[in-house]
Design an enzyme around this catalytic site. Sequence first.
Site, PDB file in Angstrom:
ATOM      1  N   GLU A 181       1.825   8.144 -14.456  1.00  0.00           N
ATOM      2  CA  GLU A 181       2.733   7.234 -13.744  1.00  0.00           C
ATOM      3  C   GLU A 181       4.095   7.342 -14.419  1.00  0.00           C
ATOM      4  O   GLU A 181       4.179   7.318 -15.656  1.00  0.00           O
ATOM      5  CB  GLU A 181       2.257   5.771 -13.822  1.00  0.00           C
ATOM      6  N   ASN A 238       7.189   4.317  -9.050  1.00  0.00           N
ATOM      7  CA  ASN A 238       7.282   2.940  -8.554  1.00  0.00           C
ATOM      8  C   ASN A 238       8.441   2.809  -7.576  1.00  0.00           C
ATOM      9  O   ASN A 238       9.562   3.204  -7.884  1.00  0.00           O
ATOM     10  CB  ASN A 238       7.483   1.967  -9.723  1.00  0.00           C
ATOM     11  N   GLU A 270       4.070   4.090  -5.597  1.00  0.00           N
ATOM     12  CA  GLU A 270       3.461   2.791  -5.906  1.00  0.00           C
ATOM     13  C   GLU A 270       4.365   1.683  -5.413  1.00  0.00           C
ATOM     14  O   GLU A 270       5.536   1.621  -5.768  1.00  0.00           O
ATOM     15  CB  GLU A 270       3.274   2.630  -7.429  1.00  0.00           C
ATOM     16  N   ASP A 300       0.358  -1.583  -5.883  1.00  0.00           N
ATOM     17  CA  ASP A 300       0.433  -1.854  -7.318  1.00  0.00           C
ATOM     18  C   ASP A 300       0.068  -3.305  -7.622  1.00  0.00           C
ATOM     19  O   ASP A 300       0.220  -4.177  -6.764  1.00  0.00           O
ATOM     20  CB  ASP A 300       1.871  -1.584  -7.788  1.00  0.00           C
ATOM     21  N   GLU A 357      -5.391  -0.470 -14.372  1.00  0.00           N
ATOM     22  CA  GLU A 357      -4.354  -0.275 -15.388  1.00  0.00           C
ATOM     23  C   GLU A 357      -4.497  -1.335 -16.475  1.00  0.00           C
ATOM     24  O   GLU A 357      -5.059  -2.401 -16.247  1.00  0.00           O
ATOM     25  CB  GLU A 357      -2.955  -0.294 -14.775  1.00  0.00           C
TER      26      GLU A 357
END
Length: 403
Positions: A181, A238, A270, A300, A357
């Site tokens: 990520e 993101n 995300e 997310d 996560e």
Amino acid sequence: MNVASGVKVLVLDDDEDVCQTIAGIAGLTGYDTRWTTDSNACFSMLLKWSPDILLLDLAMPGMDGIDTLRMLARNGTSTRVIIVSGLGSRILEAAARAAQESGLQVAGVLGKPFSPARLREVLSSAITASPFARSAGPADKQLGQPAITATRIEKALDRREFELYFQPKIECSTRQVIGFEGLARWRDPDLGLLMPDVFIPVAEAGSTIGRMTAQLAEQALDWLGAQKIHSQLTLALNISPRTLVDPEFPGWIEGQCVRRGVQPTQLVLEVTETANMQNPLMTLELLTQFRIHGFRLSIDDFGVGYSSLVQLARLPFSEMKIDKSFVMVARADQEAQKIIVAIVGLAHALGLSVTAEGVEDTWVLDFLRDVGCDHAQGYLIGRPMPADLVDDWLKRWTPPQGA
Ligand code: G
Ligand code: G
Ligand code: MN
């Protein structure tokens, strides 16, 4: 050396037999142990003897465990607390949460009845676990420093001071690395390395988030394009919901992929839902376009905030990320475990893959594998790192040993 040696353990329980049992087992294990059935005596021992660990019974006549915890928090004690009770795990975990939120270092919970082995396990993890620390909020980080403003961000964009850090993701069953990520960092010449919670909200409130996303997306795609031997790796980026109202964005990012020979399937976008998804239709259209062009979409921080079942069924996500607030505490919190199991089931029923996560210990990684979670990300596996450290990390990656 015995981990127990030199560690002082105090037991507070209204039942003398329980006190003696705990003190007996802990004493045999090598702990320096004292016990009392009286709250006042307990406070005085905390002051004079300064134990490292306090085992505290929740159900006490007079001053109950919650009163005692409140007093402890008020006195700012640094003794680590293990909460003991036969009242069931929901009550135990609620008490632990309250204690933690009041600033106490909660080192574990122990349900009654317990085996000697379980007591020894809780005690030894109370010693080895890193102390519970309250993380500084964005306001603390900025204390006494120049304010982050849109103008400052604009300048930083001109100077290309925003940089992607990479945090690895693995497959739970095989523990192979499947990708990373990308997380934004700002390398400010005066302030040093700034975290996204300091500058993303400012960028989102103004008009700079678009440029910032574009710069970070270019870095992400440059990185993917350069992965010759690791061309199967994915990278998650993101995306602010603010970007999801720009009709140019899907076409732009696809063009950037083509230029670098990157397959859209390597890029995961995300998205965190927020209360102010300004234009739900536009968001739906753009998200659908991303999928049509082959990108993957991830929801997310699932389980907290605004993500709802309706949104989930309505929007074309391909992956769900279980919020770290459940995953980080899963080892000690049975409720969190149940939520994780439910989210994994929900995701799979809807045909989505699941990433957890915030994986910080091997027990949780084993648990995730056992309940069928697909992917994991967290400090246990690797912290976010600058791009130039990634190759080396990949070479040295050895999966944590599981049960
Ligand atoms: O490690 P961490 O502090 O990196 O990230 C904190 C939060 O900032 C995360 O919730 C993440 O979603 C968000 N974030 C990180 N990088 C980006 C980015 O490039 N764009 C947006 N919009 N949010 C980001
Ligand atoms: O919201 P988003 O999921 O994008 O944010 C990821 C955030 O979680 C980043 O701030 C990242 O640094 C942080 N993070 C990742 N792994 C862990 C972990 O194992 N523990 C903790 N406490 N934070 C983590
Ligand atoms: Mn994320």
